[in-house]
Every structure is written in C-alpha cells, then in structure tokens.
Scaffold this active site. Structure first.
Site, PDB file in Angstrom:
ATOM      1  N   ASP A  58     -24.088 -75.173  11.699  1.00 53.79           N
ATOM      2  CA  ASP A  58     -22.827 -74.735  11.125  1.00 53.79           C
ATOM      3  C   ASP A  58     -21.930 -74.129  12.192  1.00 53.79           C
ATOM      4  O   ASP A  58     -21.393 -73.044  12.037  1.00 53.79           O
ATOM      5  CB  ASP A  58     -23.089 -73.752   9.979  1.00 53.79           C
ATOM      6  CG  ASP A  58     -21.904 -73.653   9.030  1.00 53.79           C
ATOM      7  OD1 ASP A  58     -21.010 -74.520   9.099  1.00 53.79           O
ATOM      8  OD2 ASP A  58     -21.865 -72.699   8.237  1.00 53.79           O
ATOM      9  N   GLY A 110     -17.567 -64.028   2.712  1.00 55.77           N
ATOM     10  CA  GLY A 110     -17.901 -65.440   2.890  1.00 55.77           C
ATOM     11  C   GLY A 110     -18.704 -65.890   1.707  1.00 55.77           C
ATOM     12  O   GLY A 110     -18.824 -65.182   0.703  1.00 55.77           O
ATOM     13  N   GLY A 111     -19.245 -67.068   1.810  1.00 53.50           N
ATOM     14  CA  GLY A 111     -20.022 -67.609   0.728  1.00 53.50           C
ATOM     15  C   GLY A 111     -21.190 -66.709   0.365  1.00 53.50           C
ATOM     16  O   GLY A 111     -21.575 -66.594  -0.785  1.00 53.50           O
ATOM     17  N   PHE A 112     -21.701 -66.036   1.360  1.00 50.67           N
ATOM     18  CA  PHE A 112     -22.898 -65.243   1.143  1.00 50.67           C
ATOM     19  C   PHE A 112     -22.579 -63.927   0.451  1.00 50.67           C
ATOM     20  O   PHE A 112     -23.378 -63.376  -0.269  1.00 50.67           O
ATOM     21  CB  PHE A 112     -23.554 -64.970   2.506  1.00 50.67           C
ATOM     22  CG  PHE A 112     -24.827 -64.199   2.436  1.00 50.67           C
ATOM     23  CD1 PHE A 112     -26.019 -64.833   2.159  1.00 50.67           C
ATOM     24  CD2 PHE A 112     -24.827 -62.835   2.666  1.00 50.67           C
ATOM     25  CE1 PHE A 112     -27.199 -64.114   2.107  1.00 50.67           C
ATOM     26  CE2 PHE A 112     -26.015 -62.117   2.604  1.00 50.67           C
ATOM     27  CZ  PHE A 112     -27.197 -62.758   2.333  1.00 50.67           C
ATOM     28  N   MET A 167     -20.071 -60.098   0.906  1.00 55.80           N
ATOM     29  CA  MET A 167     -19.101 -59.277   1.621  1.00 55.80           C
ATOM     30  C   MET A 167     -19.673 -58.788   2.960  1.00 55.80           C
ATOM     31  O   MET A 167     -20.872 -58.581   3.082  1.00 55.80           O
ATOM     32  CB  MET A 167     -18.751 -58.045   0.792  1.00 55.80           C
ATOM     33  CG  MET A 167     -18.154 -58.398  -0.554  1.00 55.80           C
ATOM     34  SD  MET A 167     -16.604 -59.282  -0.334  1.00 55.80           S
ATOM     35  CE  MET A 167     -16.059 -59.425  -2.005  1.00 55.80           C
ATOM     36  N   VAL A 168     -18.789 -58.584   3.910  1.00 57.00           N
ATOM     37  CA  VAL A 168     -19.219 -58.032   5.191  1.00 57.00           C
ATOM     38  C   VAL A 168     -18.494 -56.700   5.412  1.00 57.00           C
ATOM     39  O   VAL A 168     -17.260 -56.627   5.306  1.00 57.00           O
ATOM     40  CB  VAL A 168     -18.912 -58.991   6.363  1.00 57.00           C
ATOM     41  CG1 VAL A 168     -19.506 -58.456   7.650  1.00 57.00           C
ATOM     42  CG2 VAL A 168     -19.465 -60.379   6.069  1.00 57.00           C
ATOM     43  N   LYS A 193     -23.823 -57.458   6.172  1.00 55.96           N
ATOM     44  CA  LYS A 193     -23.510 -58.600   5.319  1.00 55.96           C
ATOM     45  C   LYS A 193     -24.352 -58.478   4.063  1.00 55.96           C
ATOM     46  O   LYS A 193     -25.581 -58.482   4.141  1.00 55.96           O
ATOM     47  CB  LYS A 193     -23.839 -59.883   6.094  1.00 55.96           C
ATOM     48  CG  LYS A 193     -23.357 -61.142   5.448  1.00 55.96           C
ATOM     49  CD  LYS A 193     -23.197 -62.256   6.491  1.00 55.96           C
ATOM     50  CE  LYS A 193     -24.262 -63.308   6.341  1.00 55.96           C
ATOM     51  NZ  LYS A 193     -24.141 -64.406   7.299  1.00 55.96           N
ATOM     52  N   GLY A 243     -14.798 -58.624   6.069  1.00 56.31           N
ATOM     53  CA  GLY A 243     -14.810 -60.063   5.854  1.00 56.31           C
ATOM     54  C   GLY A 243     -15.567 -60.408   4.588  1.00 56.31           C
ATOM     55  O   GLY A 243     -16.230 -59.566   3.979  1.00 56.31           O
TER      56      GLY A 243
END
Ligand code: NAG
Ligand code: NAG
Ligand code: NAG
Ligand code: NAG
Ligand code: NAG
Length: 827
Positions: A616, A501-503, A505-506, A520, A499
């Site tokens: 969130d 996200g904004g933060f 890669m996972v 993460k 995955g």
C-alpha cells in the site's frame, strides 16, 4: 561562562548521583570466617559471619591464612570450613533476581589444605556447583530468581573425608528489569535462529565472561554493581581486524536503552571498530572474538553492549552481528535503537546453544550492506556471557497455530475509501468492457494469533530469519495499558486529532516518558481491520529502520485496537505536495524524501530473509519527521513469508486506487515489484504535485500514471512538472528521475527495477542535481538506459486476456469487484 560552569557542575553532580544511585534492596556481604567487620577497596562493608545469625547449625569452623601479606585481599585471609552440610540463610525483602557471589581462595593452614576441598553448593535447593574444588582464587557469580522470603545457600562436602569452604559471600538484589522476560530474545543454535521460549529470569545464570571491549580492566570500584570487566584482546581472533575507539565524553543514556546498572560508563566509552586501512578499497571483513566455554551443548545467555562512539552523524553506521557463524541480527542501526542519539548505550540479548563439543562462543560484527562504502564499520563495546546452569527446556506447548480467518468482507478501511473513489469515478464516466474476472476470496493473512506476543505459541519468525531482537524493550514488551493511552491523548481529545483513515482516528499524544507519539485507534468495538492490526504489529515489531516508521507499542484491551507510533511532526508527504497551504518542497528536498522512502522499501524487501511486500505504497503512507526525513508507514496490508522466496504470492488484491500494479490485479500474483509500481506513481506525484487519481480532470488526465507516462514517453516530461520546480531542476537530474519513474511503471513486474536499483538511480539524480558530477562507479543495473526490451504500455484489453487466472474459487469477493472496477477505469 558562569552559566556554562554551573551547567558543568550540575552535570557532574548528576553524574555523581547516578553513578552511586543503585542501592540494592537486599544486600548481604559476608566475610566468612573473620572476627570483625571489614571494609574492602570498593568501600563496601562486609560483616563477620560469627554470631551473625546467617550461619546455620552444622559443623564448621573458621580458618585463617597464615601467609597473608598486607597486599593480599582482606576477604581472602579467612575462610569458613565445613565438615558436614551447613548453610547460610538470608532474609529476602524483595523477591526477584538476585546476584549471588561466592569467593573461594584456597589456602592451607595447619592440617587443612583448602585445595583439597570438594563439595556441592545449592541455593534454595537448586544446585549451583557440584563436586567443586579450586586450586587458585575463584569468584563464582550467579544470577538467580528468589521467589520466596528466604535464600538458603547450602555447602555440602562431597564425601565424609572431604571438606567444603567459602571465603566470602555476596547476596544482593539485581536492578529491576535487569533481565526482561519474553522480550523476543533470539535463540541461536547450530540450526539457525528461532525464538527463545523460556523466561530468562527463571534461569540460573553463571557468569563466564564479562568483557570491556576496547577498554581496560574495570574493578568493582568502577562498577555500579561491583563487577569486574576484563579487556578483550586475548579473545580477538585476528587482532589486526580491530581498532580501539575511545571517547572521553560520558555516554548519553536514553530511556529504553541501557542504564549505568546495565554496564558502567567505561564499558560504553570504549569499543573495538573495524580497522580499515584504506577506505577506498571497500574492505569487507568481520571482527571476531572467540570466548572459551565448557565444551558441550550448554546454553548461554549472551548480552552484547553497544554505544555508537564512532559515527559523526546519525544513521550512518549499519552492521551485522553473527554468533557462532549464524546471522544473529542483521543491519543493526544504533541510531534507531538508541532513540536517535549518538553515543547512547544499548544492549542486545541472545541465547546461544552451542554445537556438540564446541568449546567457544564466537561473536562477530561486520559491516552491513546498507552502509555507504566509505562509512562501512562495525563496533562492539562489551560482552557478557553467562551459562544457563541446569537449563531445562520447559515442556513444549502445542504448535497449533490459530489463524485469523479473514472473511471476504474484512478488507479494511482502505478498501472502503477506495470504493468511494471508485464510485465517484463510475458516476463520472462509464466505459467499456467488464472482463469476467473471478478473484480468489481474500485470503487469510495467515497470522498466528496475538498470543504469540505472550511468548507461548510458535513464533512467526521462520528459520533463517534475522529475527531482530529489539532488546530491552522487545516486542513482547510493546503492550501499553489502555489507561496510559487515555492519559497520553487526554482521553482521545478531539483537539489532538491529527488524522483519520479507514482504520479509525489518529491522535497526537505524549507518553509518560515525554515521548511524542501518534495514536491510531480502531473504531472501538469494531473488529474491522483486526487482521491489519495484527499484521502491523507483527511486521513492525520485527523490523526497525530509519526509513520505516517505528511502532512504540499497541493496546488490545476492552475491545480496543490501538497502535502507537513515533510521532511524525511534518505528517504525510502528500500534504507537502498539493492540497494544502504548506510551502512547496524544493527539488532537493523531494529527492531526499524519495531516496529515504526508497531506502525504507528496499530494506523491507531485502532486509529480512523472508522479505516483506508493503502493498500500500502511496504518498499518504510516506510520513515526514521534523527534519523531513521520510519514513514508510502503514503496514496493515503488508505480506511476508517464505512464500516470497518463490516468485510470487497468490492473494486477494488489496491496495489503493491509482497506485495498484496492473499486473497484480490481473494475475492476482503479488511480488515486490508491485511496490515498485506504486512507488513509481509516488515519484510522478512528487514531480507533478498532483494526486494519483483526480476524477475532476479530463479523461486523459484522471490517472496520473497513465498521463505522466505519456509525457515521459514523448520525452516531454518537463511540460508537466510542478511549476514550483520549473527553474530548480537540472535537466540531467530530471532525466534520470523521469526514466526511473517510467521503469517503475513498466507493465510487467519483470521489467521493473528492484528497489535497490531505484534507490541507486535516485541517488544518482540527487548527485546530478547537487553537484552536477557524473558518478564514475559502475551502475548495478542499467535501468536508465533505453532498454529496447521494455514493452510499451499494453492497452487495457490485455486485462481480459490475462484475467483468466481462475483458481477454482468462483466467489466474487469485494476485492474482486474492486479490481474489476479498476480494470475498467484505471488504465
Ligand atoms: C588442582 O591441582 C591438582 C594437582 O595439581 C589437580 O589434580 C586438580 O585437577 C586441580 N584441580 C583443579 C580444579 O584445577
Ligand atoms: C514468564 O514470566 C511471565 C511473567 O513474568 C509469566 O506470566 C509466564 O508464565 C512465564 N513463562 C514461562 C514459560 O515461564
Ligand atoms: C578504576 O578504579 C581504580 C581504583 O580501583 C582507579 O584507579 C581507576 O582509575 C579506575 N578506572 C577507571 C577507568 O575509571
Ligand atoms: C587506497 O587505495 C586506492 C585504490 O587502490 C589507492 O589509489 C590509494 O592510493 C590508497 N590510499 C592509501 C592512503 O593507501
Ligand atoms: C562475517 O561472518 C559471517 C559468519 O561467519 C559470514 O557469513 C560473513 O560472510 C562474514 N562477512 C565477511 C564480510 O567476511
């Protein structure tokens, strides 16, 4: 049969291997005053101290008990008597915590009566006993850190006319990590709970009590560290409150939990549990033990041993621990702590400061509010209480908090994503009014720096918080070296990406001990998202719950920000609802998932004294494990603090588009009801299997909350449910579900139910679905009834009216822009 038998053999053999596995690196066993080596009942060999080289110069002689009978312990038939200061010295091969046991059995022989002994004992210059004397046989046991190559035990008669003596000495290395330093140990004092700032291993501990709760006496013969455990009956405050639990199966040891050296099998195979006579009476009481200690303001180290041998299923037992009447650990869930295994040994350490003059340490366990009525229980398997000899609080460090000042631009990736959506939306249509809404500059989240995790600065936990001491792998021990993470993810192998996200890669990964994890990784070198990173560690290290994703560790090295979580096999809830080829979930499964997530959120809001707002909640932040058990994830934006005791937190608006509480972005005031709103959106998402915001749909359908509410209010919600569910949902279940979601989306927070109410109603919907029966119990809050007080959804114009909560800060921060755009498009 053959294979079974072989398995049995292997098992018993490994059990045998384990139970004899501990061999201390340093191991000195001295039978003082004897002439010859001795083998004791537990098969250990004690050597004579004559000519052994351990005994220093000084005036001493050996004395033999003239009245020894064949049944008296062989170690106590002789003693070494000192008439002036003399010492034993042992060569230490392995620095670290050592056990020192001194055996005293005063007898008289000729002119000497050892009962008159009065003396001091020092170990490497530190006093263990002073003005000590005994009238009967006593074993004194100490844990102490030996940080040099020699351990000298010095015996000094208190005066010229008195004498010192000892019958036997044991000095051996404690198992590695017997005490874990800086493990976030809670200090329980009459003022409440805070964090214990010193290292436990640097304290000298004297064993006061060692109790096999619910079990029989265990002798050194039965214990890997040759300890003696005694039954708990005499310490029970109300004997009838407790009932013994026993198992014949050996404990299920798990990495990260207790080991056979922590306590022997027998301790974990027995317990006391609540003696509930009639379960339907919803009995609420504690089991309490009073352990006498020296009166005074002494500090004690208290280790409680647990092993869930009473539950038939995971996650059914939740209980609280109280020490001296203070809530020391709330909602203990052994299923989570002991890595999702039943009968898996675990221990939790505390430091307890007694009130002036109090001569007991009182330990209670009692049922948690989280357990179902019929499953209320609490248990305890073992207790060890050790006095901190010569406790000296190390000088207090400065209490200065270093705050991470959150600059307006750092809102985190979520915002970037949201902006993208907003941009698309803005292109798709242009609509009306732009209320002059000024927003406060995104506020500092107020996090103390990561140094907190080194145990040096002020803890984030405030008074009265049930600081969840995570035990042996405490949150101070959550740091994972970068090298280990590289190894776990095959150096961030792209094929392991699960995955982004904004933060960042996972990745999927496997840690050394074969634990599957999700890794993460923040953009290396970028400090974007640093506050979220810290928030997540702070929050997740303090709380553990079956329905909150658990943090395995983190890494902050070489400009890396990495969070490591338990691996959630089935990924985000959203992927099971739409947009993928995954098979559709059944209505029952969806209800179970919603109930799980609601339970997690309810715990978040109420589980700690402070309360935590997630901020969130959305379907991508609800993850599913291999059994479709839902866990709430992503706590980067969450907020906690004493401020929640007041009615709201004033803060910059953050969250995800489509899920944002309209009242929150209007008024800039955060309450736990904002999560309830977002959760309501998730409920409709689950029901209708479509995104919260879908810009490709017609105007009236773009926003799920708006669209679904229209149908719900018309009483026609069945028209828009996921076609896969059409023939499955019982109308009664759908009715409750729809009404619950509707209440969650109420325009004003005060009109929305609490997560506890939501949970109750979802369970009700589940019951209606699964057996069609109505619950007879009284509902806590009647959120499903048609409440005439509930206001209609207020038209978007309201935003302009309420949007004037100007606090004097006129900066238009990015979050301000964000909320403006939402005001335009969202409602
Ligand atoms: C031992 O007994 C004597 C007399 O019976 C008493 O004075 C003394 O306090 C006792 N010492 C201890 C340590 O109990
Ligand atoms: C605790 O121990 C750690 C390492 O074991 C050490 O770095 C730290 O300084 C110690 N803290 C105190 C307060 O003694
Ligand atoms: C403990 O050891 C004794 C021998 O000292 C043995 O007889 C007894 O059965 C053991 N108890 C348990 C519970 O294993
Ligand atoms: C338990 O309590 C309930 C409610 O008072 C009662 O109806 C039931 O008979 C009791 N059961 C037993 C076994 O005493
Ligand atoms: C259990 O003990 C604690 C501490 O004394 C107390 O606050 C709590 O109310 C007790 N619980 C019950 C159910 O009696």
């Amino acid at each position: 049969m053959g294979a079974k038998f072989l398995q049995f053999l292997v098992l018993s053999f490994s059990t045998f291997l384990f139970s004899t596995a501990f061999t201390p690196q340093d191991n000195y066993l001295i039978n003082c005053g004897s002439n010859a080596p001795t083998v004791v009942v537990d098969n250990r060999h004690f050597v004579s101290d004559k000519g052994s080289g351990y005994l220093s110069e000084g005036k001493s002689f050996s004395l033999t008990n003239p009245k020894t009978s064949p049944i008296s312990p062989v170690l106590y038939s002789t003693a070494r008597v000192f008439t002036s200061a003399s010492s034993y010295a042992f060569n230490i091969k392995s620095v670290g915590t050592h056990l020192v046991r001194l055996h005293f059995s005063p007898f008289s022989s000729g002119n000497y009566d050892l009962k008159n002994g009065n003396f001091d004992v020092l170990a490497n210059g530190i006093s263990l006993l002073s003005n000590f004397g005994a009238n009967s046989t006593v074993l004194k046991e100490f844990f102490l850190m030996v940080d040099k190559e020699e351990l000298e035990i010095l015996f000094t008669p208190a005066s010229d006319s008195s004498l010192a003596y000892v019958n036997a000495i044991e000095v051996f290395s404690a198992p590695k990590d017997f005490f874990i330093d800086a493990a976030g140990i809670a200090l329980i004092s009459p003022d409440g709970i805070q964090e214990f700032k010193q290292n436990v291993s640097s304290q000298i501990l004297e064993t006061v009590h060692r109790i096999n709760v619910g079990g029989s006496m265990l002798t050194p013969f039965n214990d890997t560290l040759w300890r003696t455990w005694i039954p708990d009956e005499d310490f029970l405050y109300f004997k009838s409150a407790a009932k013994i639990a026993r198992t014949t199966d050996p404990p299920n040891y798990q990495p990260g939990g207790a080991t056979r050296e922590t306590a022997p099998d027998n301790v974990y195979m027995t317990a006391q549990q609540m003696n509930i006579v009639n379960r339907s009476l919803n009995s609420l009481f504690n089991i309490t033990w009073d352990f006498p200690v020296r009166p005074g303001e002494d500090m004690h180290f208290v280790r409680l041993h647990f092993c869930d041998i009473v539950s038939v299923a995971l996650n059914t037992l939740y209980f609280n621990i109280y020490i001296n009447g203070v809530t020391a650990y709330k909602d203990v869930d052994l299923s989570v702590l002991a890595l999702h295994q039943l009968a898996s040994p675990y221990y939790i350490d505390f430091v307890v400061k007694n009130a002036k003059g109090s001569g007991v340490v009182r330990v209670s366990v009692g049922p948690s509010e989280l357990s179902a009525t019929l499953r209320k229980n609490a248990l305890l398997n073992g207790v060890e209480i050790m006095r901190m000899v010569n406790f000296v609080a190390s000088p207090r460090r400065s209490k200065k908090k270093s705050l991470w000042i959150l600059v307006g631009s750092v809102i985190g990736g979520i915002f970037v994503l949201a902006l993208a959506v907003v941009a698309i939306l803005a292109l798709l249509k242009c609509r009306k009014r732009k209320p002059k809404q000024k927003t406060r500059r995104a506020e500092s989240a107020g996090w103390t720096s990561l140094r907190v995790y080194g145990g040096s600065s002020q803890a984030t936990a405030s008074e009265g918080t049930a600081l969840a001491s995570p035990g042996p792998y405490g949150y101070f021990g959550l740091k994972i070296p970068f090298a280990d993470i590289q190894l776990a993810t095959n150096n961030f192998d792209k094929t392991l990406l699960i995955g982004s996200g904004g933060f960042g890669m996972v990745y999927k990964g496997v840690l050394g001990d074969n634990i599957k994890v999700a890794v993460k990784r923040g953009m290396p070198g970028s400090r974007q998202g640093l506050p979220e990173f810290h928030t997540e560690i702070t929050v997740l290290s303090k709380i553990r719950h079956r329905h909150l994703v658990s943090l395995v560790g983190y890494c902050e090295e070489q400009s890396e920000m990495i969070l490591v979580y338990e691996y959630m096999e089935k990924g985000p809830l959203r992927h099971h609802l739409y947009g993928t080829d995954l098979p559709p979930l059944s209505w029952k499964q969806r209800l179970e998932i919603c109930i799980g997530a609601a339970r997690g959120l309810h715990y978040l809001h109420t589980g700690s004294a402070q309360g935590i707002i997630h901020r969130d909640i959305k379907s991508t932040n609800i993850l599913l494990d291999e059994n479709y058990v839902a866990k709430v994830a992503d706590f980067g934006l969450s907020k906690s603090g004493p401020c929640l005791n007041e009615t709201h937190v004033s803060t910059g608006v953050k969250g995800s588009f489509g899920y944002l509480d309209p009242e929150y972005f209007r008024r800039q005031q955060l309450t736990d009801k904002s999560d309830v709103y977002s959760f309501g959106v998730v409920l409709f998402e689950v029901l209708c299997a479509r995104p919260a915001v879908d810009p490709l749909l017609t105007r009236d359908q773009v926003n799920l909350a708006e669209w679904a509410m229209e149908w719900q209010k018309k009483g026609m919600i069945e028209q828009i449910v996921d076609p896969h569910l059409k023939d499955q949902i019982k109308p009664s279940s759908l009715k409750i579900f729809g009404e619950t979601a509707e209440k969650c989306l109420a325009e004003y927070g005060v009109d929305r139910p609490t997560m506890g109410d939501v949970l109750w109603n979802l369970e009700y919907a589940y019951q209606l679905q699964t057996n069609g029966r109505k619950r007879e119990e009284h509902r806590p809050t009647d959120v499903t009834s048609d409440d005439p007080r509930t206001p209609m959804v207020v038209p978007s114009g309201r935003a302009g009216i309420d949007g004037n909560c100007d606090d004097g800060t006129s900066d238009i921060s990015t979050s301000g822009v964000f909320s403006q755009l939402i005001t335009n498009e969202g409602r």
